[in-house]
Design a protein around this motif. Structure first.
Motif, PDB file in Angstrom:
ATOM      1  N   GLN A 101      31.665  36.687  35.933  1.00 15.16           N
ATOM      2  CA  GLN A 101      30.829  35.572  37.215  1.00 15.16           C
ATOM      3  C   GLN A 101      31.129  36.259  38.421  1.00 15.16           C
ATOM      4  O   GLN A 101      30.807  34.502  39.486  1.00 15.16           O
ATOM      5  CB  GLN A 101      31.240  33.699  36.936  1.00 15.16           C
ATOM      6  N   LEU A 102      32.151  36.127  38.468  1.00 17.97           N
ATOM      7  CA  LEU A 102      32.476  36.703  39.979  1.00 17.97           C
ATOM      8  C   LEU A 102      31.957  37.468  40.407  1.00 17.97           C
ATOM      9  O   LEU A 102      31.741  39.008  40.176  1.00 17.97           O
ATOM     10  CB  LEU A 102      33.816  36.256  40.283  1.00 17.97           C
ATOM     11  N   HIS A 103      30.725  37.310  42.033  1.00 23.06           N
ATOM     12  CA  HIS A 103      30.469  38.471  42.942  1.00 23.06           C
ATOM     13  C   HIS A 103      31.496  39.948  42.939  1.00 23.06           C
ATOM     14  O   HIS A 103      33.065  39.478  43.165  1.00 23.06           O
ATOM     15  CB  HIS A 103      29.689  38.134  44.083  1.00 23.06           C
ATOM     16  N   ASP A 104      30.783  41.242  43.739  1.00 24.06           N
ATOM     17  CA  ASP A 104      32.437  41.817  43.730  1.00 24.06           C
ATOM     18  C   ASP A 104      32.970  41.638  45.155  1.00 24.06           C
ATOM     19  O   ASP A 104      33.533  42.881  45.520  1.00 24.06           O
ATOM     20  CB  ASP A 104      32.127  43.364  43.411  1.00 24.06           C
ATOM     21  N   PHE A 112      49.300  29.845  48.614  1.00 24.10           N
ATOM     22  CA  PHE A 112      50.722  29.924  47.939  1.00 24.10           C
ATOM     23  C   PHE A 112      51.339  29.403  46.899  1.00 24.10           C
ATOM     24  O   PHE A 112      50.557  28.639  46.415  1.00 24.10           O
ATOM     25  CB  PHE A 112      51.923  30.818  49.358  1.00 24.10           C
ATOM     26  N   SER A 113      52.462  29.562  46.468  1.00 24.87           N
ATOM     27  CA  SER A 113      52.860  29.085  45.391  1.00 24.87           C
ATOM     28  C   SER A 113      52.610  28.873  44.522  1.00 24.87           C
ATOM     29  O   SER A 113      52.211  30.241  42.776  1.00 24.87           O
ATOM     30  CB  SER A 113      53.078  27.457  46.213  1.00 24.87           C
ATOM     31  N   ASP A 114      52.073  27.625  44.285  1.00 20.50           N
ATOM     32  CA  ASP A 114      51.014  27.810  42.479  1.00 20.50           C
ATOM     33  C   ASP A 114      50.309  28.849  42.516  1.00 20.50           C
ATOM     34  O   ASP A 114      49.485  29.517  41.704  1.00 20.50           O
ATOM     35  CB  ASP A 114      50.701  26.585  41.897  1.00 20.50           C
ATOM     36  N   ILE A 115      49.428  29.015  43.982  1.00 15.02           N
ATOM     37  CA  ILE A 115      48.693  30.257  43.913  1.00 15.02           C
ATOM     38  C   ILE A 115      48.437  31.559  43.661  1.00 15.02           C
ATOM     39  O   ILE A 115      47.612  32.430  43.740  1.00 15.02           O
ATOM     40  CB  ILE A 115      47.595  29.865  45.563  1.00 15.02           C
ATOM     41  N   THR A 116      49.862  31.734  43.569  1.00 16.51           N
ATOM     42  CA  THR A 116      50.601  33.212  42.736  1.00 16.51           C
ATOM     43  C   THR A 116      49.470  33.568  41.858  1.00 16.51           C
ATOM     44  O   THR A 116      49.407  34.757  41.768  1.00 16.51           O
ATOM     45  CB  THR A 116      51.589  32.989  42.731  1.00 16.51           C
ATOM     46  N   ALA A 117      49.024  32.869  40.333  1.00 15.45           N
ATOM     47  CA  ALA A 117      47.902  33.388  39.599  1.00 15.45           C
ATOM     48  C   ALA A 117      46.951  33.367  40.104  1.00 15.45           C
ATOM     49  O   ALA A 117      46.751  34.625  39.361  1.00 15.45           O
ATOM     50  CB  ALA A 117      48.255  31.678  39.268  1.00 15.45           C
ATOM     51  N   LEU A 118      46.244  33.368  41.227  1.00 18.71           N
ATOM     52  CA  LEU A 118      45.219  33.629  41.875  1.00 18.71           C
ATOM     53  C   LEU A 118      45.240  34.208  42.424  1.00 18.71           C
ATOM     54  O   LEU A 118      43.920  35.223  41.873  1.00 18.71           O
ATOM     55  CB  LEU A 118      44.537  32.513  42.802  1.00 18.71           C
ATOM     56  N   HIS A 125      41.998  42.233  39.027  1.00 17.40           N
ATOM     57  CA  HIS A 125      40.594  42.082  37.614  1.00 17.40           C
ATOM     58  C   HIS A 125      39.920  42.913  38.839  1.00 17.40           C
ATOM     59  O   HIS A 125      38.939  43.357  37.985  1.00 17.40           O
ATOM     60  CB  HIS A 125      40.427  40.761  38.128  1.00 17.40           C
ATOM     61  N   LYS A 126      40.261  42.336  39.780  1.00 13.70           N
ATOM     62  CA  LYS A 126      38.934  42.627  41.528  1.00 13.70           C
ATOM     63  C   LYS A 126      39.206  44.033  42.020  1.00 13.70           C
ATOM     64  O   LYS A 126      38.941  44.057  43.022  1.00 13.70           O
ATOM     65  CB  LYS A 126      38.457  41.308  41.871  1.00 13.70           C
ATOM     66  N   GLY A 127      40.709  43.522  42.253  1.00 12.60           N
ATOM     67  CA  GLY A 127      40.886  45.078  43.250  1.00 12.60           C
ATOM     68  C   GLY A 127      41.448  45.107  44.614  1.00 12.60           C
ATOM     69  O   GLY A 127      41.330  44.971  44.955  1.00 12.60           O
ATOM     70  N   ILE A 128      41.291  43.124  44.643  1.00 15.38           N
ATOM     71  CA  ILE A 128      41.229  42.722  45.342  1.00 15.38           C
ATOM     72  C   ILE A 128      42.213  42.042  46.528  1.00 15.38           C
ATOM     73  O   ILE A 128      42.730  41.108  45.736  1.00 15.38           O
ATOM     74  CB  ILE A 128      39.183  41.619  45.855  1.00 15.38           C
ATOM     75  N   GLY A 129      43.075  42.117  47.605  1.00 16.65           N
ATOM     76  CA  GLY A 129      44.214  41.294  48.321  1.00 16.65           C
ATOM     77  C   GLY A 129      43.647  40.444  48.714  1.00 16.65           C
ATOM     78  O   GLY A 129      42.867  39.824  49.641  1.00 16.65           O
ATOM     79  N   GLY A 130      44.355  39.137  48.348  1.00 15.93           N
ATOM     80  CA  GLY A 130      44.310  37.859  49.251  1.00 15.93           C
ATOM     81  C   GLY A 130      45.537  37.814  49.627  1.00 15.93           C
ATOM     82  O   GLY A 130      46.336  38.795  49.951  1.00 15.93           O
ATOM     83  N   LEU A 131      45.924  36.803  50.432  1.00 21.28           N
ATOM     84  CA  LEU A 131      46.600  36.465  51.319  1.00 21.28           C
ATOM     85  C   LEU A 131      47.862  34.969  51.366  1.00 21.28           C
ATOM     86  O   LEU A 131      47.487  34.008  51.036  1.00 21.28           O
ATOM     87  CB  LEU A 131      46.272  36.396  52.972  1.00 21.28           C
ATOM     88  N   HIS A 132      48.602  35.629  50.314  1.00 20.68           N
ATOM     89  CA  HIS A 132      49.984  34.759  50.273  1.00 20.68           C
ATOM     90  C   HIS A 132      50.703  34.003  51.151  1.00 20.68           C
ATOM     91  O   HIS A 132      50.935  34.523  52.812  1.00 20.68           O
ATOM     92  CB  HIS A 132      51.065  35.203  49.709  1.00 20.68           C
ATOM     93  N   ALA A 133      50.540  33.238  51.785  1.00 19.74           N
ATOM     94  CA  ALA A 133      50.065  31.772  53.490  1.00 19.74           C
ATOM     95  C   ALA A 133      49.604  30.193  53.326  1.00 19.74           C
ATOM     96  O   ALA A 133      49.466  30.030  52.259  1.00 19.74           O
ATOM     97  CB  ALA A 133      49.210  32.627  53.942  1.00 19.74           C
ATOM     98  N   PRO A 134      49.588  29.626  53.898  1.00 21.26           N
ATOM     99  CA  PRO A 134      50.535  28.410  54.198  1.00 21.26           C
ATOM    100  C   PRO A 134      48.850  27.474  53.422  1.00 21.26           C
ATOM    101  O   PRO A 134      47.685  28.008  53.650  1.00 21.26           O
ATOM    102  CB  PRO A 134      50.179  27.771  55.366  1.00 21.26           C
TER     103      PRO A 134
END
Length: 299
Positions: A101-104, A112-118, A125-134
């Motif tokens: 359901q998520l566009h590419d 960060f913290s609990d957001i680690t799972a996302l 799953h998407k090969g997209i890098g997020g940002l571990h940040a406030p």
């Protein structure tokens, strides 16, 4: 782990979507402080009316929070998603989310913290890098240097960041940067969002975990064989770890559980809870130098 695709730089005046994928939002004053910092920077923040509809300790049912994430990710006008807070709950979304359901198209996912799972889920799953940040509820308590570093990275004003800590004098290594909350990462082992940890420099932080619990988690990592795969380990802040019973100091636990791995390790780096929280992009190339006590990463 493969190198992730990092989203493009963003600019003030663009839209940033807010989501609450984890715990129920109760720190409204701190949330508003974080919102103001983003808006004062010039960004348009999209805040859904149902941002937090408390369901027990969660910000909504799993279905509500999944739909909020999907809507934010698929919003063609938004260039980034910033999480309202951590707490607990994002792992539950990873169990149920339909990735189809998520566009590419890539966009920054920030938290960060609990957001680690996302962050790990989107990298896997998407090969997209997020940002571990406030997240929004912690941004207002960040020192000005940390706030500036966050926006400098997102807006492409810096292409590399070097963090300094305490090196353990075991040379240097390059690898793919994978930041995480240690507790969340430990519980992700063995799931569908756990990446191959070969070629990884693992960056870990935590809050409210006593030394014996950190010992238990690191022992699990050792016994599972995952620590032995890593190219290096970057240790951030482990705050609120005081205990009233006899205990080893946290530093002693790290050295006891990690020093025999024979890989570069740098501790006391400026990221994590309750202090400076430097932005750490997921899946970019990094160099850890345990002789000079630095972690350097670039786009």
């Amino acid at each position: 782990m493969r190198i992730s695709q990092l989203p493009s730089s963003i600019n003030p005046s663009q839209k940033v979507q807010v989501i609450a994928p984890s715990g129920a939002l109760r720190e409204w004053e701190r949330f508003e402080q974080g919102v103001k910092i983003w808006r004062d920077r010039g960004y348009e923040l999209g805040i859904p009316e149902d941002l937090s509809q408390p369901w027990g300790y969660l910000a909504g049912t799993d279905e509500q929070r999944c739909q909020q994430l999907i809507a934010a990710w698929n919003d063609p006008k938004s260039v980034a998603i910033v999480c309202a807070r951590g707490g607990y709950g994002s792992m539950r979304l990873m169990e149920k989310l339909d990735w189809q359901q998520l566009h590419d198209h890539p966009k920054w996912l920030i938290g960060f913290s609990d957001i680690t799972a996302l962050l790990w889920g989107f990298a896997q799953h998407k090969g997209i890098g997020g940002l571990h940040a406030p997240v929004l509820t912690t941004l207002g308590n960040e020192p000005a240097r940390s706030q500036q570093q966050l926006f400098d990275w997102l807006e492409g004003k810096v292409n590399a960041i070097t963090l300094s800590g305490e090196g353990w004098s075991n040379g240097k290594a390059t690898g793919v940067l994978l930041p995480a909350n240690l507790t969340l990462a430990t519980h992700i082992i063995g799931t569908a969002i756990c990446p191959d940890l070969e070629n990884v420099i693992l960056a870990i932080e935590d809050v409210g975990e006593a030394p014996y619990r950190v010992d238990r988690m690191l022992t699990h990592w050792r016994w599972s064989g995952h620590l032995q795969k890593l190219k290096g380990i970057a240790i951030g802040r482990f705050s609120q770890a005081e205990v009233s019973t006899p205990s080893f100091p946290m530093e002693d636990v790290w050295r006891d559980r990690l020093s025999d791995l024979g890989i570069p390790i740098v501790s006391n780096l400026p990221f994590g809870h309750d202090g400076e929280n430097a932005p750490l992009p997921v899946g970019c190339m990094a160099e850890i130098d345990s002789d000079n006590g630095t972690l350097r990463y670039s786009r």
